[in-house]
Motif scaffolding. Sequence first.
Motif, PDB file in Angstrom:
ATOM      1  N   ASP A 155       0.795  -1.058  -0.037  1.00 26.05           N
ATOM      2  CA  ASP A 155       0.042   0.026   0.162  1.00 26.05           C
ATOM      3  C   ASP A 155       0.769   1.351  -0.017  1.00 26.05           C
ATOM      4  N   TYR A 156       0.706   2.297  -0.805  1.00 29.29           N
ATOM      5  CA  TYR A 156       1.332   3.570  -0.898  1.00 29.29           C
ATOM      6  C   TYR A 156       0.467   4.518  -0.399  1.00 29.29           C
ATOM      7  N   ASP A 157       0.547   4.980   0.869  1.00 29.84           N
ATOM      8  CA  ASP A 157      -0.055   6.191   1.407  1.00 29.84           C
ATOM      9  C   ASP A 157       0.633   7.597   1.384  1.00 29.84           C
ATOM     10  N   PRO A 158       0.292   8.410   0.499  1.00 26.23           N
ATOM     11  CA  PRO A 158       1.007   9.840   0.371  1.00 26.23           C
ATOM     12  C   PRO A 158       1.291  10.410   1.645  1.00 26.23           C
ATOM     13  N   LEU A 159       0.451   9.977   2.843  1.00 28.69           N
ATOM     14  CA  LEU A 159       0.665  10.907   4.085  1.00 28.69           C
ATOM     15  C   LEU A 159       1.574   9.955   4.902  1.00 28.69           C
ATOM     16  N   ASN A 160       2.035   8.861   4.396  1.00 29.75           N
ATOM     17  CA  ASN A 160       3.215   8.323   5.001  1.00 29.75           C
ATOM     18  C   ASN A 160       4.054   7.807   4.238  1.00 29.75           C
ATOM     19  N   PRO A 161       4.910   8.834   3.559  1.00 31.73           N
ATOM     20  CA  PRO A 161       5.781   8.215   2.309  1.00 31.73           C
ATOM     21  C   PRO A 161       7.011   7.618   2.647  1.00 31.73           C
ATOM     22  N   VAL A 162       7.739   7.000   1.826  1.00 30.90           N
ATOM     23  CA  VAL A 162       9.036   6.272   2.117  1.00 30.90           C
ATOM     24  C   VAL A 162       9.974   7.568   2.201  1.00 30.90           C
ATOM     25  N   PRO A 163      10.847   7.609   3.277  1.00 31.92           N
ATOM     26  CA  PRO A 163      11.780   8.892   3.562  1.00 31.92           C
ATOM     27  C   PRO A 163      12.752   8.705   2.505  1.00 31.92           C
ATOM     28  N   THR A 164      13.340   9.973   1.897  1.00 28.62           N
ATOM     29  CA  THR A 164      14.587   9.836   0.938  1.00 28.62           C
ATOM     30  C   THR A 164      15.781   9.599   1.941  1.00 28.62           C
ATOM     31  N   MET A 165      16.694   8.350   1.612  1.00 29.45           N
ATOM     32  CA  MET A 165      17.792   7.933   2.069  1.00 29.45           C
ATOM     33  C   MET A 165      18.897   8.203   0.993  1.00 29.45           C
ATOM     34  N   GLY A 166      19.779   9.204   1.093  1.00 26.91           N
ATOM     35  CA  GLY A 166      20.764   9.531   0.183  1.00 26.91           C
ATOM     36  C   GLY A 166      20.480   9.505  -1.217  1.00 26.91           C
ATOM     37  N   GLY A 167      21.030   9.613  -2.334  1.00 25.69           N
ATOM     38  CA  GLY A 167      20.819   9.780  -3.493  1.00 25.69           C
ATOM     39  C   GLY A 167      21.477  11.239  -4.269  1.00 25.69           C
ATOM     40  N   ASN A 168      21.111  11.428  -5.437  1.00 23.90           N
ATOM     41  CA  ASN A 168      21.616  12.596  -6.153  1.00 23.90           C
ATOM     42  C   ASN A 168      20.487  13.888  -5.871  1.00 23.90           C
ATOM     43  N   LEU A 169      21.193  14.537  -4.758  1.00 25.25           N
ATOM     44  CA  LEU A 169      20.238  15.573  -4.063  1.00 25.25           C
ATOM     45  C   LEU A 169      21.124  16.956  -4.064  1.00 25.25           C
ATOM     46  N   CYS A 170      20.248  18.070  -3.957  1.00 25.88           N
ATOM     47  CA  CYS A 170      20.704  19.119  -3.935  1.00 25.88           C
ATOM     48  C   CYS A 170      19.585  20.199  -3.266  1.00 25.88           C
ATOM     49  N   CYS A 171      19.773  21.123  -2.822  1.00 26.12           N
ATOM     50  CA  CYS A 171      20.975  21.832  -2.367  1.00 26.12           C
ATOM     51  C   CYS A 171      21.145  21.770  -1.011  1.00 26.12           C
ATOM     52  N   PHE A 172      22.125  21.764  -0.065  1.00 30.34           N
ATOM     53  CA  PHE A 172      22.260  22.149   1.395  1.00 30.34           C
ATOM     54  C   PHE A 172      21.511  21.582   1.982  1.00 30.34           C
ATOM     55  N   THR A 173      20.780  20.372   1.525  1.00 30.03           N
ATOM     56  CA  THR A 173      19.974  19.335   2.401  1.00 30.03           C
ATOM     57  C   THR A 173      20.734  18.832   3.335  1.00 30.03           C
ATOM     58  N   ASP A 174      21.977  18.460   3.455  1.00 31.87           N
ATOM     59  CA  ASP A 174      22.912  17.889   4.558  1.00 31.87           C
ATOM     60  C   ASP A 174      23.115  18.731   5.581  1.00 31.87           C
ATOM     61  N   PHE A 175      23.002  20.012   5.433  1.00 35.00           N
ATOM     62  CA  PHE A 175      23.373  21.161   6.289  1.00 35.00           C
ATOM     63  C   PHE A 175      22.364  21.794   7.115  1.00 35.00           C
ATOM     64  N   THR A 176      21.070  21.411   6.537  1.00 36.56           N
ATOM     65  CA  THR A 176      19.734  22.310   7.088  1.00 36.56           C
ATOM     66  C   THR A 176      19.014  21.261   7.618  1.00 36.56           C
ATOM     67  N   GLY A 177      19.394  20.210   8.023  1.00 37.63           N
ATOM     68  CA  GLY A 177      18.561  19.038   8.734  1.00 37.63           C
ATOM     69  C   GLY A 177      17.703  18.188   7.713  1.00 37.63           C
ATOM     70  N   GLY A 178      18.052  18.200   6.549  1.00 32.58           N
ATOM     71  CA  GLY A 178      17.336  17.401   5.291  1.00 32.58           C
ATOM     72  C   GLY A 178      17.857  16.380   5.425  1.00 32.58           C
ATOM     73  N   PRO A 179      17.537  15.265   4.267  1.00 32.87           N
ATOM     74  CA  PRO A 179      17.980  14.127   3.921  1.00 32.87           C
ATOM     75  C   PRO A 179      19.748  14.181   3.551  1.00 32.87           C
ATOM     76  N   GLN A 180      20.347  13.379   4.082  1.00 36.44           N
ATOM     77  CA  GLN A 180      21.693  13.101   3.337  1.00 36.44           C
ATOM     78  C   GLN A 180      21.660  12.747   1.648  1.00 36.44           C
ATOM     79  N   SER A 181      22.590  13.219   1.364  1.00 39.20           N
ATOM     80  CA  SER A 181      22.988  13.163  -0.059  1.00 39.20           C
ATOM     81  C   SER A 181      24.079  11.946  -0.185  1.00 39.20           C
ATOM     82  N   GLY A 182      24.074  11.476  -1.488  1.00 38.48           N
ATOM     83  CA  GLY A 182      25.326  10.484  -1.935  1.00 38.48           C
ATOM     84  C   GLY A 182      24.762   9.153  -1.483  1.00 38.48           C
TER      85      GLY A 182
END
Length: 675
Positions: A484-511
């Motif tokens: 089941d996919y519930d948009p109110l309980n999504p799978v959290p981002t864990m790494g990947g090709n991310l931008c910008c400043f997510t690592d330093f503002t409390g967001g998901p880690q990149s890479g």
Amino acid sequence: MRHNNTSIYLPICIGLGLVITGCNDNNDDSPAIIVDPLTPPSVELIRSDAHPGIICELLSIPMRDGILTTGFVYRPDEESSQEYPTVITRTPYARINFGKGCFIEGDGTLADGTAYARAGYAYIVQSVRGTFTSDGDFDMFRQEKSDGYDSIEWAAVQSWSDGNVGIRGASYVGMTSWQAAISAPPSLKAASISISSEDYHREWVYDQGIPHHSMNISWPESAITEDQIIRKETENGTAQEVIDQMVADRQVLSFTNMWSDWVWQLPLTSFDQFDGLHTGYQTWMKHPLYDEFWQALDVGANIKEVNFPTLIHGAWYDIFADGTFASFESMRSRSGSIEARDNTKLLISQYGHATNHSTPSFGDAAFGGSVNAATQGDDFRPYDMDYFDYYLKGSENNYEEKATATLAIMVPPDSGQEGSHFVIDASEYPLANTEYQSFYLNSNGDANDRTGSGGLSVSPDSRDAGITESGIVENTSFAADLFDYDPLNPVPTMGGNLCCFTDFTGGPQSGAVEQAEVEVRDDVLVYTSEPLIEPLFVIGQVTVELFAKSSAMDTDFMAKLVDVRPDGSTHNILDGAVRASLRQGSKSQPTLIEANKTYEYSINLGHTGVVFPIGHRIRLQVSSSNFPKFARNLNTGASNETTSETMVAKQVILHDALNASRLILPVVDDIDIPE
């Protein structure tokens, strides 16, 4: 009006031939500077004791509509009649230390500017329209084509320019370079572009037509908002101490709310934190489909206007990796001259915008492949200086004989976090000896976490799915998996090709990041191969062909390629997504799906260059969300941008004899890992 530089204070103490020191009343650490008293009053030439033999001039660069943009140029400190090949970089990031001014220590343009000047170039750093001290309003993306043209043609006729102009930059500064290139200014002879995109609806604001949600909020907030606050309040006559407090308060607001509140707001168009500051986000949300807005910006659609070879630099974990490879392919196949098609070259490093968190590491970035405020990096400079020497100076340096593609191939560790990389040269990309190998999904219907029976094998499952048209399980051993996919309980981002400043503002880690947290969820299917008995070299574009049903009229499917090491630890390599209504491609018109009908989806995971060593296992995750990297599909079939109602979708992934879902890897032989 002309906007003041209130983020830094660069006092220029003017005196006849004097080296002025100690005149900074704010304890600025900038080097001592000399203002040449012999130059006309309208030309301010600045020298620095720390950079002898180089002169810097402040510039005012006019656009065709009368707007004046600001900048500066480094060049050799020689007689005034000397002319130099000219390189320009066009940036919106002066406020965050990329283009603040002449000889500013810590500024991201200082090393490049002085290095190019020492090598006999004039090197221009320009703040684009509507940023820092340049006049006008900042219209992200759309202003850069005509303004880029005007800036290049202005540079070509300056007294210190020999008329041969090149452009370079990374990220948005790479985008300004591409937009200038497709505007075809006659004086532009070369472009070196790093970690940037081709199609901003497919690879930037949207990814395959799905909003690149975390970047669409974190990038403007972290890189643009402060500058626009300062510009607005300066124009309003607000006191400096009040402006400083407003900036500090904004930083606290965004750090506190960006990931706990802002990214969760629905509908997407209700997000108003940028209102009154910059208009990019709301403009993008008004164009969810590929239309004339995006087509006008599409580098690939206009690539025939580029008639010179380019140097393209990207990274496997970079958020714009797909755009890097797309622009390379476009240049090699459809650009405006045989020379451009034959001699465009590609360099690929590991990280790009992503952070090396050592989870695991693949060594130091190759070719200066990490980005900091859009600088291309000290280690990359020799590569593109050779390029500019060849195309702007006519140097006989054998640049044309360099490899077409130079790639850093990542090698993960068997245990611990210290991986490595090695570099290969190739005459073409994709590599000539690439074979595409299929790994078929299989399970006993319980692949819902990493402890289930989900597997990957070289042969497809021969069983019947055991699923009716309504998606009901008919027996307990079947060739399909449900979640089941519930948009109110999504799978959290864990790494990947991310931008910008997510690592330093409390967001998901990149890479590259450990995947255990998401692989225990019921809404993440996990398929894992047996341990490899010989190394597998995966170099190229990875895709997943997925046969799936959904109870929704529109939904998303996500896939992620993962390495499982002998010690059981994991890390992500690639991930990608497809929106069901855009299953024919991001440029197609959306068409809803029929509930519980089987459809075949092709998911582009992107490009990688990685080794799966002996004893490692290949893993594929399948889900319907990766949040906040991607905005959520609300599953209703209505607009995902302008509505907020959600519904739970029941998803079925088929892997039977007729619906053989598979992972397709580009495998290359005849490569050895250096000792």
